[in-house]
Structures are given as structure tokens and as C-alpha cells.
Design a protein around this motif. Structure first.
Motif, PDB file in Angstrom:
ATOM      1  N   THR A 180       0.727   2.521 -14.004  1.00 12.44           N
ATOM      2  CA  THR A 180       1.688   2.777 -13.004  1.00 12.44           C
ATOM      3  C   THR A 180       1.337   1.564 -12.063  1.00 12.44           C
ATOM      4  O   THR A 180       2.549   0.867 -11.509  1.00 12.44           O
ATOM      5  CB  THR A 180       1.330   4.047 -12.385  1.00 12.44           C
ATOM      6  N   ALA A 181       0.139   1.203 -11.547  1.00 13.44           N
ATOM      7  CA  ALA A 181      -0.056   0.317 -10.791  1.00 13.44           C
ATOM      8  C   ALA A 181       0.416  -1.112 -11.236  1.00 13.44           C
ATOM      9  O   ALA A 181       0.816  -1.900 -10.269  1.00 13.44           O
ATOM     10  CB  ALA A 181      -1.706   0.024 -10.657  1.00 13.44           C
ATOM     11  N   ARG A 182       0.346  -1.358 -12.444  1.00 13.18           N
ATOM     12  CA  ARG A 182       0.911  -2.816 -13.017  1.00 13.18           C
ATOM     13  C   ARG A 182       2.232  -2.799 -12.914  1.00 13.18           C
ATOM     14  O   ARG A 182       2.995  -3.786 -12.483  1.00 13.18           O
ATOM     15  CB  ARG A 182       0.379  -2.947 -14.263  1.00 13.18           C
ATOM     16  N   GLU A 183       2.966  -1.650 -13.208  1.00 13.33           N
ATOM     17  CA  GLU A 183       4.453  -1.508 -13.025  1.00 13.33           C
ATOM     18  C   GLU A 183       5.103  -1.915 -11.552  1.00 13.33           C
ATOM     19  O   GLU A 183       5.770  -2.440 -11.403  1.00 13.33           O
ATOM     20  CB  GLU A 183       4.854  -0.221 -13.712  1.00 13.33           C
ATOM     21  N   VAL A 195       0.811  -1.276  -0.157  1.00 16.56           N
ATOM     22  CA  VAL A 195      -0.005   0.093  -0.005  1.00 16.56           C
ATOM     23  C   VAL A 195       0.923   1.245  -0.089  1.00 16.56           C
ATOM     24  O   VAL A 195       0.478   2.213  -0.577  1.00 16.56           O
ATOM     25  CB  VAL A 195      -1.028   0.178   1.223  1.00 16.56           C
ATOM     26  N   ARG A 196       1.831   1.151   0.845  1.00 21.18           N
ATOM     27  CA  ARG A 196       2.784   2.523   0.776  1.00 21.18           C
ATOM     28  C   ARG A 196       3.507   2.805  -0.390  1.00 21.18           C
ATOM     29  O   ARG A 196       3.307   3.791  -0.904  1.00 21.18           O
ATOM     30  CB  ARG A 196       3.994   2.183   1.640  1.00 21.18           C
ATOM     31  N   ARG A 197       3.838   1.724  -1.162  1.00 24.28           N
ATOM     32  CA  ARG A 197       4.569   1.712  -2.603  1.00 24.28           C
ATOM     33  C   ARG A 197       3.525   2.201  -3.548  1.00 24.28           C
ATOM     34  O   ARG A 197       3.699   2.927  -4.508  1.00 24.28           O
ATOM     35  CB  ARG A 197       5.185   0.480  -3.008  1.00 24.28           C
ATOM     36  N   LEU A 198       2.258   1.746  -3.577  1.00 27.48           N
ATOM     37  CA  LEU A 198       1.156   2.199  -4.483  1.00 27.48           C
ATOM     38  C   LEU A 198       0.678   3.378  -4.133  1.00 27.48           C
ATOM     39  O   LEU A 198       0.289   4.172  -5.170  1.00 27.48           O
ATOM     40  CB  LEU A 198       0.301   0.879  -4.502  1.00 27.48           C
ATOM     41  N   HIS A 258       1.824  10.471  -9.517  1.00 25.97           N
ATOM     42  CA  HIS A 258       1.475  10.587 -10.655  1.00 25.97           C
ATOM     43  C   HIS A 258       0.020  11.319 -11.057  1.00 25.97           C
ATOM     44  O   HIS A 258       0.016  12.003 -11.875  1.00 25.97           O
ATOM     45  CB  HIS A 258       1.726   9.205 -11.432  1.00 25.97           C
ATOM     46  N   PHE A 259      -0.585  10.753 -10.166  1.00 30.09           N
ATOM     47  CA  PHE A 259      -2.273  11.090 -10.370  1.00 30.09           C
ATOM     48  C   PHE A 259      -3.094  11.548  -9.246  1.00 30.09           C
ATOM     49  O   PHE A 259      -4.255  12.071  -9.436  1.00 30.09           O
ATOM     50  CB  PHE A 259      -2.999   9.634 -10.878  1.00 30.09           C
ATOM     51  N   GLY A 260      -2.574  11.753  -8.263  1.00 27.54           N
ATOM     52  CA  GLY A 260      -3.056  12.312  -7.096  1.00 27.54           C
ATOM     53  C   GLY A 260      -4.310  11.506  -6.619  1.00 27.54           C
ATOM     54  O   GLY A 260      -5.106  11.731  -5.714  1.00 27.54           O
ATOM     55  N   LEU A 261      -4.009   9.847  -6.825  1.00 28.13           N
ATOM     56  CA  LEU A 261      -4.852   9.099  -6.192  1.00 28.13           C
ATOM     57  C   LEU A 261      -4.131   8.265  -4.969  1.00 28.13           C
ATOM     58  O   LEU A 261      -3.003   7.776  -5.254  1.00 28.13           O
ATOM     59  CB  LEU A 261      -5.243   8.094  -7.198  1.00 28.13           C
ATOM     60  N   SER A 262      -4.918   7.917  -4.179  1.00 29.18           N
ATOM     61  CA  SER A 262      -4.537   6.883  -3.066  1.00 29.18           C
ATOM     62  C   SER A 262      -4.620   5.478  -3.789  1.00 29.18           C
ATOM     63  O   SER A 262      -5.535   5.321  -4.586  1.00 29.18           O
ATOM     64  CB  SER A 262      -5.172   7.000  -1.878  1.00 29.18           C
ATOM     65  N   PHE A 263      -3.932   4.423  -3.232  1.00 28.35           N
ATOM     66  CA  PHE A 263      -4.328   3.195  -3.808  1.00 28.35           C
ATOM     67  C   PHE A 263      -5.756   2.778  -3.529  1.00 28.35           C
ATOM     68  O   PHE A 263      -6.577   2.276  -4.001  1.00 28.35           O
ATOM     69  CB  PHE A 263      -3.642   2.148  -2.699  1.00 28.35           C
ATOM     70  N   SER A 264      -6.369   3.468  -2.211  1.00 28.68           N
ATOM     71  CA  SER A 264      -7.896   3.056  -1.872  1.00 28.68           C
ATOM     72  C   SER A 264      -8.691   3.511  -3.090  1.00 28.68           C
ATOM     73  O   SER A 264      -9.698   3.164  -3.535  1.00 28.68           O
ATOM     74  CB  SER A 264      -8.397   3.578  -0.480  1.00 28.68           C
TER      75      SER A 264
END
Length: 150
Positions: free
Chosen positions: A115-118, A24-27, A34-40
Motif C-alpha cells: 500500500t505504501a508503495r502504491e 503524511v495525510r495520504r499515507l 487498511h492496516f490500522g497503522l499510522s505512517f509514523s
């Protein structure tokens, strides 16, 4: 079938919690930077995009996110404000509300997926595909999921 001991089960759960926190920290860092989104936020958009018609009842979204209904409402507010998610009432039942991914939400998700896949591939770089399949089955069992309700 061999029975798992309490010590082995506890060790697995402790390692899983630590791995989940690191993931979660990494994502969060990558998606936020990059996008201003949290993983949540990302997971919420992902669940909506995969749902029929791009919409889910808030209670179903809460269950998939592992949140309470009020927790999912708090998570949705900034996404609604940014135009990535909209509210949709049920025409047959005023008590039921849907969260719907918008075209802006789809666009954001499509970009964030790269980005999430990478990041995910980097986190799992030393794992063999058959290990991931087996672990996915274990984690799905723990979470009460199967391949159709992920």
C-alpha cells in the motif's frame, strides 16, 4: 556552483513542509484504513526491519524518526501491545534497551509496504526518475543522511 538565495531557500522549505503534510495525510489514511497503522508506525517498523538483526537502540530509532527518546517510547507502546515490536535489554549494559521487530511486525510491514508503495507512486506519478534521484540527494543533505543511513 551557484549560491541559493534566501528567498529561494525559504520557498523550497515552505513547499517541502506543505508536500510533507500532504504526503503524511495520504499515507496515514491509506495505512490506517487498511492496516490500522499510522505512517509514523510504518516508518518505525521499516527502520527496524532494515536494521541489522531487526533491532535498534531506542536512541537510534528516535534519531531516524526525528523524534525525542520519549516520543519514540510513546510510539512504540501500542506496537509493543499489538505484538509487532518487542523490548530487548542489552545483556552488557542495563541502561541500553533495544526495540526489535517481531515476526508479526514483519508480516504487517510486508503487507503495508504494498500500500505504501502504491500511494507513494501515485503521489510522485508526474515526477521523472532523475528528478527523484536529485531531490532525494537534496532531502538527504537537509536531513543529514546519506544512502547508507536512510
Amino acid at each position: 556552483m551557484e549560491t541559493i538565495t534566501g528567498d529561494a531557500a525559504l520557498d523550497f522549505c515552505l513547499r517541502l513542509a506543505r508536500a510533507q503534510a500532504a504526503m503524511v495525510r495520504r499515507l496515514d489514511a491509506a495505512l490506517g484504513g487498511h492496516f490500522g497503522l499510522s505512517f509514523s508506525d510504518f516508518m518505525l517498523l521499516h527502520h527496524l526491519a532494515k536494521a541489522p538483526g531487526g533491532r535498534l537502540r531506542r536512541v537510534d530509532l528516535a534519531e531516524r524518526q526525528g523524534l525525542t527518546a520519549s516520543g519514540v517510547t510513546r510510539t512504540l507502546l501500542p506496537l509493543e501491545k499489538n505484538g509487532m515490536v518487542a523490548r530487548q535489554p542489552d545483556p552488557r549494559d542495563a541502561r541500553v534497551g533495544y526495540a526489535v521487530i517481531t515476526s508479526a511486525g514483519h508480516e504487517m510491514l510486508d503487507n503495508a509496504l504494498v500500500t505504501a508503495r502504491e500511494v507513494s507512486a501515485e503521489l510522485l506519478r508526474s515526477s521523472a526518475p532523475d528528478q527523484l534521484d536529485a531531490l532525494a540527494a537534496v532531502l538527504g543533505s537537509v536531513a543529514g543522511m546519506n544512502l547508507t543511513n536512510s
